[in-house]
Motif scaffolding. Structure first.
Motif, PDB file in Angstrom:
ATOM      1  N   GLN A 121       0.730  -1.915   0.341  1.00  0.00           N
ATOM      2  CA  GLN A 121      -0.116  -0.429   0.017  1.00  0.00           C
ATOM      3  C   GLN A 121       0.823   1.553   0.022  1.00  0.00           C
ATOM      4  O   GLN A 121       0.478   1.925  -0.355  1.00  0.00           O
ATOM      5  CB  GLN A 121      -0.774  -0.189   1.395  1.00  0.00           C
ATOM      6  N   LYS A 150      -8.200  -1.888  11.207  1.00  0.00           N
ATOM      7  CA  LYS A 150      -6.986  -1.356  10.404  1.00  0.00           C
ATOM      8  C   LYS A 150      -5.320  -1.292  11.083  1.00  0.00           C
ATOM      9  O   LYS A 150      -5.196  -1.140  12.269  1.00  0.00           O
ATOM     10  CB  LYS A 150      -8.041   0.198  11.149  1.00  0.00           C
ATOM     11  N   GLN A 178      -2.907   4.535   7.014  1.00  0.00           N
ATOM     12  CA  GLN A 178      -3.766   3.777   8.267  1.00  0.00           C
ATOM     13  C   GLN A 178      -4.219   3.209   6.729  1.00  0.00           C
ATOM     14  O   GLN A 178      -4.814   3.596   5.513  1.00  0.00           O
ATOM     15  CB  GLN A 178      -4.780   4.444   8.293  1.00  0.00           C
ATOM     16  N   CYS A 179      -4.645   2.153   7.480  1.00  0.00           N
ATOM     17  CA  CYS A 179      -5.105   1.345   5.604  1.00  0.00           C
ATOM     18  C   CYS A 179      -5.857   0.692   6.430  1.00  0.00           C
ATOM     19  O   CYS A 179      -5.942  -0.744   7.462  1.00  0.00           O
ATOM     20  CB  CYS A 179      -3.616   0.001   5.795  1.00  0.00           C
ATOM     21  N   LYS A 180      -7.606   0.734   6.590  1.00  0.00           N
ATOM     22  CA  LYS A 180      -8.464  -0.235   7.210  1.00  0.00           C
ATOM     23  C   LYS A 180      -9.043  -1.211   5.931  1.00  0.00           C
ATOM     24  O   LYS A 180      -9.122  -1.598   4.930  1.00  0.00           O
ATOM     25  CB  LYS A 180     -10.094   1.040   6.820  1.00  0.00           C
ATOM     26  N   LYS A 188      -3.726  -7.984   1.175  1.00  0.00           N
ATOM     27  CA  LYS A 188      -4.374  -6.445   0.239  1.00  0.00           C
ATOM     28  C   LYS A 188      -5.857  -6.166  -0.925  1.00  0.00           C
ATOM     29  O   LYS A 188      -6.094  -5.956  -0.812  1.00  0.00           O
ATOM     30  CB  LYS A 188      -3.359  -6.632  -0.407  1.00  0.00           C
ATOM     31  N   VAL A 191      -8.690  -4.464   1.452  1.00  0.00           N
ATOM     32  CA  VAL A 191      -8.420  -3.218   1.613  1.00  0.00           C
ATOM     33  C   VAL A 191      -9.433  -2.353   0.961  1.00  0.00           C
ATOM     34  O   VAL A 191     -10.049  -2.868  -0.591  1.00  0.00           O
ATOM     35  CB  VAL A 191      -6.494  -3.099   1.283  1.00  0.00           C
ATOM     36  N   SER A 193      -9.746   0.974   2.261  1.00  0.00           N
ATOM     37  CA  SER A 193      -9.219   2.134   2.050  1.00  0.00           C
ATOM     38  C   SER A 193      -7.513   2.475   3.151  1.00  0.00           C
ATOM     39  O   SER A 193      -7.554   1.489   3.555  1.00  0.00           O
ATOM     40  CB  SER A 193     -10.224   3.405   2.281  1.00  0.00           C
ATOM     41  N   CYS A 194      -6.815   3.034   1.788  1.00  0.00           N
ATOM     42  CA  CYS A 194      -5.158   3.631   2.554  1.00  0.00           C
ATOM     43  C   CYS A 194      -5.376   5.023   2.579  1.00  0.00           C
ATOM     44  O   CYS A 194      -5.205   5.853   1.300  1.00  0.00           O
ATOM     45  CB  CYS A 194      -4.273   2.617   2.055  1.00  0.00           C
ATOM     46  N   GLN A 195      -4.883   5.379   3.580  1.00  0.00           N
ATOM     47  CA  GLN A 195      -3.870   6.981   3.424  1.00  0.00           C
ATOM     48  C   GLN A 195      -3.114   6.872   4.003  1.00  0.00           C
ATOM     49  O   GLN A 195      -2.484   6.717   5.319  1.00  0.00           O
ATOM     50  CB  GLN A 195      -5.114   8.202   3.841  1.00  0.00           C
ATOM     51  N   ARG A 328       1.481   5.551  -6.102  1.00  0.00           N
ATOM     52  CA  ARG A 328       1.889   4.953  -4.485  1.00  0.00           C
ATOM     53  C   ARG A 328       4.037   5.571  -4.634  1.00  0.00           C
ATOM     54  O   ARG A 328       4.044   6.272  -5.752  1.00  0.00           O
ATOM     55  CB  ARG A 328       2.032   4.092  -4.481  1.00  0.00           C
TER      56      ARG A 328
END
Length: 339
Positions: A121, A150, A178-180, A188, A191, A193-195, A328
């Motif tokens: 990510q 998360k 943070q990867c929800k 993966k 996943v 969302s990821c920010q 990324r």
């Protein structure tokens, strides 16, 4: 510049003036700090302070980026480049690390599993991301919230990334990750969302025709190219095309570019179909790159600034999603990249 990447399913650079930045870096007792890193976030522009705490560097121009001051054992300091004037005097405060409370509990997942998800990510799961090496993985710490599914990551020191695909060494100060996921998992495919965000300095380590070609490929369809093209009014079916809903539309009916100062421009969003929700201006567009890459662009603001590099202001009020937001760190270019 704080970078934010979201994954839902965070003008040519012709410059006309030079900017000389110089100053001193001190500690809280007024003593000079040797070897402090001073750099423009997201670029290859950087230097360090000497035995007198003095630093000096020449930049092509001002931009929307920030000037970062960093030294191990001290808290980072930031200054907006637009506000830089005269000889700077920067005071770095001691960064006193508190001992983190250790909670012993049974881990559902291993550090190796956390790292695999983080890399996919953060660096990317394509050829560019897989050709990146994090030299100091031991500096990355993970926590996993089982209530929200998360994964969170942080690092006290900058992460050193060797990007062999694009030929850069990147020092990235990770401020947030943070990867929800949709379920209690670190796979993966779950996943949602990821920010992540932070600041960075690039160093060119490899130059070849193959590397230059790869950089050009990473540039094409990127956020950097989009905002540079917006300044140039450069739209075409082989480039970016603008849509309002499902229908192509004339960008000149929606954006007005106003020169401000040599390398700065004000963009006014003048769409006739804007709406206001809870006192927030909203204008939404679809963009298509090269007739295949689809993205969405939402403005929660009616005007913003863009510099000649393509770096824009008001990041929190401009949301890009879709293909344009999937880049990324492995695909990331310095903002002063010259195609």
């Amino acid at each position: 510049m704080k970078l934010l990447f979201y994954f839902f399913i965070f003008l040519p650079a012709v410059l006309f003036s030079q900017l000389k930045i110089q100053g001193y870096v001190y500690d809280e007792n007024g003593k000079p700090i040797i070897g402090s890193s001073v750099y423009v976030d997201g670029t290859t522009f950087g230097t360090s302070s000497n035995e007198f705490g003095f630093f000096s560097m020449q930049l092509p121009s001002k931009s929307n980026s920030i000037l970062v001051f960093r030294n191990i054992g001290y808290k980072n300091e930031f200054i907006e480049l637009q506000k830089v004037s005269g000889v700077l005097k920067i005071t770095l405060k001691r960064d006193i690390k508190e001992l983190k409370e250790v909670v012993i509990e049974k881990n559902l997942f291993s550090r190796k599993q956390f790292m695999q998800l983080f890399k996919s990510q953060f660096l990317g799961d394509n050829r560019a991301g897989k050709n990146c090496i994090i030299e100091n993985e031991d500096q990355i710490y993970f926590t996993y919230d089982k209530m929200s599914n998360k994964l969170m990551a942080y690092s006290d020191e900058p992460i050193t990334i060797i990007n062999n695909y694009l030929g850069y060494k990147i020092n990235y100060q990770l401020q947030d990750f943070q990867c929800k996921l949709s379920r209690l998992s670190v796979q993966k495919e779950f996943v949602v969302s990821c920010q992540f965000g932070g600041n960075s300095i690039f160093q060119e380590i490899i130059t070849s025709s193959k590397i230059q070609k790869r950089r050009q490929q990473s540039y094409e369809g990127s956020t950097l190219q989009f905002f540079r093209n917006l300044l140039n009014n450069n739209w075409s079916k082989d480039n970016f095309t603008l849509y309002k809903g499902s229908f192509p539309t004339n960008p000149n009916d929606h954006f007005k570019v106003i020169p401000l100062d040599k390398n700065f421009y004000k963009i006014e969003v003048i769409s006739k179909s804007d709406i206001v929700v809870q006192d927030r201006f909203i204008s939404q567009f679809n963009i298509l790159y090269n007739n295949k890459s689809q993205s969405k662009l939402i403005f929660y603001i009616s005007e913003f600034n863009v510099d000649s590099y393509g770096v824009y202001s008001n990041y929190d009020s401009i949301l890009l999603s879709g293909d344009i937001s999937k880049q990324r760190i492995g695909d990331l270019l310095p903002t002063n990249f010259n195609k």
